[in-house]
Every structure is written in structure tokens, then in C-alpha cells.
Design an enzyme around this catalytic site. Structure first.
Site, PDB file in Angstrom:
ATOM      1  N   TYR A 143       0.819  -1.211   0.000  1.00 40.17           N
ATOM      2  CA  TYR A 143       0.000   0.000   0.000  1.00 40.17           C
ATOM      3  C   TYR A 143       0.855   1.265   0.000  1.00 40.17           C
ATOM      4  O   TYR A 143       0.412   2.316  -0.436  1.00 40.17           O
ATOM      5  CB  TYR A 143      -0.905   0.033   1.236  1.00 40.17           C
ATOM      6  CG  TYR A 143      -2.216  -0.686   1.090  1.00 40.17           C
ATOM      7  CD1 TYR A 143      -2.274  -2.015   0.724  1.00 40.17           C
ATOM      8  CD2 TYR A 143      -3.416  -0.010   1.336  1.00 40.17           C
ATOM      9  CE1 TYR A 143      -3.471  -2.673   0.616  1.00 40.17           C
ATOM     10  CE2 TYR A 143      -4.628  -0.657   1.222  1.00 40.17           C
ATOM     11  CZ  TYR A 143      -4.658  -1.984   0.862  1.00 40.17           C
ATOM     12  OH  TYR A 143      -5.859  -2.623   0.752  1.00 40.17           O
ATOM     13  N   LYS A 192       3.166 -15.489   2.310  1.00 37.19           N
ATOM     14  CA  LYS A 192       3.317 -16.233   1.056  1.00 37.19           C
ATOM     15  C   LYS A 192       4.809 -16.545   0.942  1.00 37.19           C
ATOM     16  O   LYS A 192       5.483 -16.155  -0.034  1.00 37.19           O
ATOM     17  CB  LYS A 192       2.775 -15.373  -0.108  1.00 37.19           C
ATOM     18  CG  LYS A 192       2.685 -16.086  -1.440  1.00 37.19           C
ATOM     19  CD  LYS A 192       1.594 -17.138  -1.522  1.00 37.19           C
ATOM     20  CE  LYS A 192       1.679 -17.906  -2.819  1.00 37.19           C
ATOM     21  NZ  LYS A 192       0.778 -19.075  -2.880  1.00 37.19           N
ATOM     22  N   ASP A 224      -3.086 -18.289   0.500  1.00 34.51           N
ATOM     23  CA  ASP A 224      -4.108 -18.990  -0.300  1.00 34.51           C
ATOM     24  C   ASP A 224      -4.760 -20.092   0.521  1.00 34.51           C
ATOM     25  O   ASP A 224      -5.986 -20.268   0.502  1.00 34.51           O
ATOM     26  CB  ASP A 224      -3.512 -19.530  -1.612  1.00 34.51           C
ATOM     27  CG  ASP A 224      -2.198 -20.280  -1.431  1.00 34.51           C
ATOM     28  OD1 ASP A 224      -1.607 -20.224  -0.326  1.00 34.51           O
ATOM     29  OD2 ASP A 224      -1.758 -20.934  -2.392  1.00 34.51           O
ATOM     30  N   ASP A 248      -6.249  -7.009   4.274  1.00 28.05           N
ATOM     31  CA  ASP A 248      -7.396  -6.362   3.634  1.00 28.05           C
ATOM     32  C   ASP A 248      -8.327  -7.437   3.076  1.00 28.05           C
ATOM     33  O   ASP A 248      -9.539  -7.421   3.295  1.00 28.05           O
ATOM     34  CB  ASP A 248      -6.893  -5.444   2.509  1.00 28.05           C
ATOM     35  CG  ASP A 248      -8.036  -4.775   1.766  1.00 28.05           C
ATOM     36  OD1 ASP A 248      -8.965  -4.300   2.433  1.00 28.05           O
ATOM     37  OD2 ASP A 248      -7.995  -4.757   0.520  1.00 28.05           O
ATOM     38  N   ASP A 252     -12.114  -9.103   4.892  1.00 29.37           N
ATOM     39  CA  ASP A 252     -13.423  -9.089   4.218  1.00 29.37           C
ATOM     40  C   ASP A 252     -14.020 -10.496   4.221  1.00 29.37           C
ATOM     41  O   ASP A 252     -15.211 -10.689   4.471  1.00 29.37           O
ATOM     42  CB  ASP A 252     -13.293  -8.621   2.760  1.00 29.37           C
ATOM     43  CG  ASP A 252     -13.547  -7.131   2.598  1.00 29.37           C
ATOM     44  OD1 ASP A 252     -13.286  -6.388   3.565  1.00 29.37           O
ATOM     45  OD2 ASP A 252     -13.990  -6.710   1.511  1.00 29.37           O
TER      46      ASP A 252
HETATM   47  C1  IPM Z   1     -10.288  -1.235   4.129  1.00 32.23           C
HETATM   48  C2  IPM Z   1     -10.564  -0.646   2.773  1.00 32.23           C
HETATM   49  C3  IPM Z   1      -9.414   0.279   2.406  1.00 32.23           C
HETATM   50  C4  IPM Z   1      -8.136  -0.546   2.354  1.00 32.23           C
HETATM   51  C5  IPM Z   1      -9.610   1.067   1.093  1.00 32.23           C
HETATM   52  C6  IPM Z   1     -10.908   1.825   1.080  1.00 32.23           C
HETATM   53  C7  IPM Z   1      -8.443   1.976   0.816  1.00 32.23           C
HETATM   54  O1  IPM Z   1     -10.749  -1.647   1.847  1.00 32.23           O
HETATM   55  O2  IPM Z   1     -10.167  -0.466   5.095  1.00 32.23           O
HETATM   56  O3  IPM Z   1     -10.219  -2.451   4.235  1.00 32.23           O
HETATM   57  O4  IPM Z   1      -7.857  -1.193   1.338  1.00 32.23           O
HETATM   58  O5  IPM Z   1      -7.427  -0.566   3.359  1.00 32.23           O
HETATM   59 MG    MG Z   2     -10.839  -3.613   2.667  1.00 26.86          MG
END
Ligand code: IPM
Ligand code: MG
Length: 358
Positions: A143, A192, A224, A248, A252
Site C-alpha cells: 500500500y 506467502k 491462499d 485487507d 473481508d
Molecule cells: C479497508 C478498505 C481500504 C483498504 C480502502 C478503502 C483503501 O478496503 O479499510 O479495508 O484497502 O485498506
Molecule cells: Mg478492505
């Protein structure tokens, strides 16, 4: 009376709606527990671009630095999707993380008992309960690495680099081991290392830090495989520690296991323990302004703030309990149910309900 200064960054999309409900709950909690909160609004993301031309104005950084804690909604939306990469609302979010040194991102994935049936996983896979803490490194890696776009012989190419230093890995590893020590004493480091040098350094460093935490059982997993194990057997995990980008993605995935990404909170902490608190979901521009979003992730982020930055664990518990009770009575659209005794409610009705249960 103790007084906490909270910087409030509503952001874009559903950000303003969900943050309003969360501050409503926080103000009521403050009243009940005998402390005071002072809110200071500041701009970030698309809202800041529209007003000032910049996704993170210096004034916002100053307000955040002067506050005891920061509450953030979400950033981004269709309107700014065509802007060049470096001018997008998301840059504001990355920049505030960097400016405040928020290297440790805690993303708990828990199943709330009343929502068990909302999980896309079968009950026999979920087991008794699910409680995973993803510890994501937040101010390094790909990032923030060297990046660029080049054109050579008429061919355009772009690159981003994943780079981690030993001190960066050490401090996030320590955060994760400390977290595991307070929980079920199991830490899984995800990398990884079969392919990437940065992952091999990550693994070696985590192994060295492990020597200071003999009571924590450490394992390693390739990313993975981890993505697969999360849906195959999620209860094998207690704390997961990983890099910025892997975290990230995996957070999710882990959040979805809990039924709705609209339920999960997060804390981003720096060395001084002050932090930024935000739901892990995005700005959901498709439902913005309709008063239909789920404010619970932001409300639960306020609970994390009370626990991790403000030293008010009892107040945090009160909010968490109120959320569980609220789920038995009402649901926003994302977690709606056919059960007839549970009402379908709007974002603000959910906020009012939780507030009344404090
Ligand atoms: C998160 C989001 C952010 C990230 C984006 C919006 C930049 O997906 O906080 O997980 O990738 O960190
Ligand atoms: Mg995210």
C-alpha cells in the site's frame, strides 16, 4: 467529569448516516457512565475533495492529532471514481492512517448469536461460535511501497512493491502476540513465504518474536490456504496476523462468515494507544442517503474505542450487549430475516433502538 475529545470524520456515502447513529449511542453511554464527550467534525475523502480539493486537509490531521480518538465513517463514491489514483478519496484514508502512525489494525470477526442463520456457512461448519481477531499491518507493505507507471517502446507498465522492514514486522507481531495472550493463546501468521522474499523475512521475524511468548502457540499459513481454511474450518483460528494487503482481503472474507459485513468494527492503533475506529465496510454509495444502512458496525467501533483507547471497558460491554439485544428485536435490510417477531428497521431506527437499550 472526565471529558474525551473525539474527532468525527463522517466521510462519504453512508458515512454520515452511520456515524450519526454511533455518536448518538456514544453520547447516551457517556451520560450513563458519567463522562463527557466533545465532538469535532473534520473532512476526509470525497467530501474533503469537494470542499478543499484535497482528500485529507491538514486541518483534519491537526484535529485528529489533538483528539483522544477518531471515529470514521467511510470514504469513496461513484462521483470520484474517475479521478487519477493519487487524488481519489481512498488516498485520504491511507494518508490519515500514515499520519497518525496507525500500524495495527484489529478486525474482529465474530458471529452474533441472533445472526447465526445469516452466515453463508452451514451451522456444522461454524460450530459452537466464531471469534477470530485479524491483526492487519496497516502502514506498510504494498500500500505504501514504491510504485509507478512507465512507458517503454510504446508499452505501458505499472508496478507496486511489497517491502517490509524488520522493525515494522516486529511491532505488529508483538501486537498480535499480546492479543493472542489475552485470548485463546493461538496465533496464526499468514504469508506467502513459498514465493515472496518479504514473506520469508516476515516469517523469520515472527518466529524470533515468538520466543518472548512461549505461552502462545504459533503457526504459519500461506495466504491462499488461509483463504480456504477460513471457509472450511473457521474455528481453528484465534488470532491471525498478516500484512496490509493480505489482511485487507482476509478480513473481508472473515467478516462475511459472520453474516454481514455491516456488522464488523475495527480499531487502528498507534504506539501511543490512541486510535482510529471505523466499520470495516465501505461507503456503499448505492444505498447512500436512503436511511437504510446498517449502523451496527460503526456503533461497535465506538465500543472498541471505549475499550482500546479510552479505558472504559464497562461502557464498551454495555454497547455490545445492547447490540445483541437489538438484533433480537429488529434488523436493517442487510440482515433482514423472515422471522415475524423481528421488525425491519431503518438506519436511524436501529440507532434509536440501541440508544434506548444503553
Ligand atoms: C479497508 C478498505 C481500504 C483498504 C480502502 C478503502 C483503501 O478496503 O479499510 O479495508 O484497502 O485498506
Ligand atoms: Mg478492505
Amino acid at each position: 467529569m472526565k471529558k474525551y475529545k473525539i474527532a468525527v470524520l463522517k466521510g462519504d456515502g453512508i458515512g454520515p448516516e452511520i456515524v450519526s447513529e454511533a455518536t448518538k449511542v456514544l453520547s447516551k453511554t457517556a451520560e450513563e457512565f458519567g463522562f463527557d464527550v466533545e465532538y469535532q467534525q473534520a473532512l476526509i475523502g470525497g467530501a474533503a475533495i469537494d470542499e478543499t480539493g484535497c482528500p485529507l486537509p491538514q486541518e483534519t490531521i491537526d484535529i485528529c492529532k489533538g483528539a483522544d480518538s477518531v471515529l470514521l465513517g467511510a470514504v469513496g463514491g461513484y462521483k470520484w471514481d474517475t479521478l487519477p489514483g493519487a487524488e481519489r478519496p481512498e488516498v485520504g484514508l491511507l494518508a490519515i492512517r500514515k499520519a497518525l502512525g496507525l500500524y495495527a489494525n484489529l478486525r474482529p470477526a465474530v458471529i452474533f448469536e441472533p445472526l447465526k442463520s445469516a452466515s453463508p456457512l452451514k451451522e456444522e461448519i461454524i460450530g459452537e461460535s466464531l471469534d477470530i481477531m485479524v491483526v492487519r499491518e496497516l502502514t506498510g507493505g504494498i500500500y505504501f511501497g514504491e510504485r509507478g507507471t512507465n512507458e517503454e517502446d510504446g508499452i505501458i507498465s505499472a508496478y507496486d512493491t511489497e517491502r517490509y522492514s524488520v522493525p515494522e514486522i516486529e511491532r505488529i507481531a508483538k501486537t498480535a502476540f499480546e492479543m493472542a495472550r489475552k485470548r485463546n493463546k493461538k496465533l496464526c501468521s499468514v504469508d506467502k513465504a513459498n514465493v515472496l522474499d518479504s514473506s520469508r523475512l516476515w516469517r523469520k521475524t515472527v518466529e524470533r518474536i515468538a520466543k518472548d511468548y512461549p505461552e502462545v502457540e504459533l503457526s504459519h499459513m500461506y495466504v491462499d490456504n488461509c483463504a480456504m481454511q477460513l471457509v472450511r474450518n473457521p474455528s481453528q483460528f484465534d488470532v491471525i496476523v498478516t500484512s496490509n494487503m493480505f489482511g485487507d482481503i482476509l478480513s473481508d472474507e472473515a467478516s462475511m462468515i459472520s453474516g454481514s459485513i455491516g456488522m464488523l468494527a475495527s480499531a487502528s492503533l498507534n504506539e501511543s494507544g490512541s486510535g482510529l475506529y471505523e466499520p470495516i465496510h465501505g461507503s456503499a454509495p448505492d444505498i447512500a442517503g436512503q436511511n437504510s444502512a446498517n449502523p451496527l458496525a460503526t456503533i461497535l467501533s465506538v465500543a472498541m474505542m471505549l475499550r482500546y483507547s479510552l479505558g472504559e471497558p464497562k461502557a464498551a460491554e454495555r454497547i455490545e450487549k445492547a447490540v445483541v439485544t437489538a438484533l433480537k428485536q429488529a434488523r436493517t435490510a442487510d440482515i433482514a430475516t423472515k422471522e415475524t417477531n423481528i421488525k425491519k428497521v431503518t438506519c436511524s431506527e436501529m440507532g434509536d433502538l440501541v440508544t434506548s437499550l444503553i
